[in-house]
Design an enzyme around this catalytic site. Sequence first.
Site, PDB file in Angstrom:
ATOM      1  CG  ASP A   1       5.443   3.579   1.970  1.00 58.21           C
ATOM      2  OD1 ASP A   1       5.328   4.231   3.033  1.00 58.21           O
ATOM      3  OD2 ASP A   1       4.650   3.432   1.109  1.00 58.21           O
TER       4      ASP A   1
ATOM      5  CG  PHE B   1      -1.711   1.364   1.312  1.00 57.28           C
ATOM      6  CD1 PHE B   1      -2.923   1.284   0.343  1.00 57.28           C
ATOM      7  CD2 PHE B   1      -1.377   2.713   1.843  1.00 57.28           C
ATOM      8  CE1 PHE B   1      -3.705   2.522   0.681  1.00 57.28           C
ATOM      9  CE2 PHE B   1      -2.257   3.444   1.847  1.00 57.28           C
ATOM     10  CZ  PHE B   1      -3.388   3.472   1.129  1.00 57.28           C
TER      11      PHE B   1
ATOM     12  CE  LYS C   1      -0.944   6.095   7.638  1.00 59.97           C
ATOM     13  NZ  LYS C   1      -0.653   5.390   6.576  1.00 59.97           N
TER      14      LYS C   1
END
Length: 397
Positions: free
Chosen positions: A216, A131, A245
Amino acid sequence: MTDDNHIYGTFVFPEQVFERGEGVRMFDANGDDYIDCTSGVAVTALGHAHPHLVQTLKDAADKLWHVSNLLTSPERDRLATRLCEETFADKVFFTNSGAEAIECAIKTARKYHYDNGAPERVNIITFEGAFHGRTLATIAAGGQEKYLEGFGPKAPGFIQVPFDDLDALKAAIDEETAALMIEPVQGEGGIRNVSNQFLREMRALCDENGILLIYDEIQTGVGRTGKLFAYEWSEAVPDIMAIAKGIGGGFPIGACLATTEVAKGMTPGTHGTTYGGNPLGMAIGNAVLDIVLEDGFMAHVNEMTLVLRQQLAEMLDHYPDIFEDTRGSGLLQGMKCKVPVGDVLGALRKHRVLALPAGDNVLRFAPPLTITQDELREVRERMITALDELQETLNTK
Ligand SMILES: *Cc1c(COP(=O)(O)O)cnc(C)c1O
């Protein structure tokens, strides 16, 4: 106006509406406290309303809100310097979100090869279950049909190989490959750990083939796995890394980090964003680092990881009809469920524990990194009540 719900129907919300947070707790309109083991999907890494973050934002609000990318700010330079001091990187591009950090990573990798006389090297190889975000390029990178369907042609330049399959990866690399891109722990895909050995093999493959390694770390970064960045466990350094985040602690910022050599093609005019590097966000990013880089902070994360893992192992033991395994790294832990994960989440929510789903029918825990042993014990007690009740309903089926 024919509809009284004016939010896009892309999310299904539970009935609880929260008004306030403090540390690991969130409070609804009745004042009931919920223990937040989601951190708003690994974002509020220092919990809610952390005093240092609140004060930093208030102070920053009295200064400059926005200066655009035509000007810089001391906070931006300072955050970039600190991120580089703590990582493999020399250069940082600030964004507003994770997907934009990934977009920057992809552009940086392609531009590097283009400038090196290999413009055919455009393909990014990713892994099944990945993702990387919800923009048109990042859904192509993630490769998941459920996110691609209905949105027109899939952006070209992304090739996907099976998870943890070195031979398939080797076979996929060719003269059009620009980079390999991976999450050190697959988050949305079901909390699947990539082994340190696999990351080292990827690093070696990149070196042999003159291609780039992109991590990532949007979900795994900023202390989530017990190191500042998850790749440190493997010592296999990337060429480019996307973060977001946790670095904002709830303020929407992201960043793409790279080495000088790899970022050299990103010259004036090649890339931009209106809000990236905004002074408010930069001040908060620095405030998050103030806490996360304190002596003893990672030791705390690692201690709490042991406590959480032990509790989840106990749950696995006690509720074999509900769970089938535990997995994860640091305070990003998952349990594969035998019943629909939504049922487990609902049972926990009823007893005021908030957790998350992940792919592969996995229950995901990503509590604030500041959670204490007493708070984890409270999570355990509430979970037992909730799971006993869920077990009861299974028995009477
Ligand atoms: C959340 C996430 C993204 C996307 O970040 P956004 O801020 O939602 O764009 C990308 N990759 C990973 C691993 C993520 O967890």
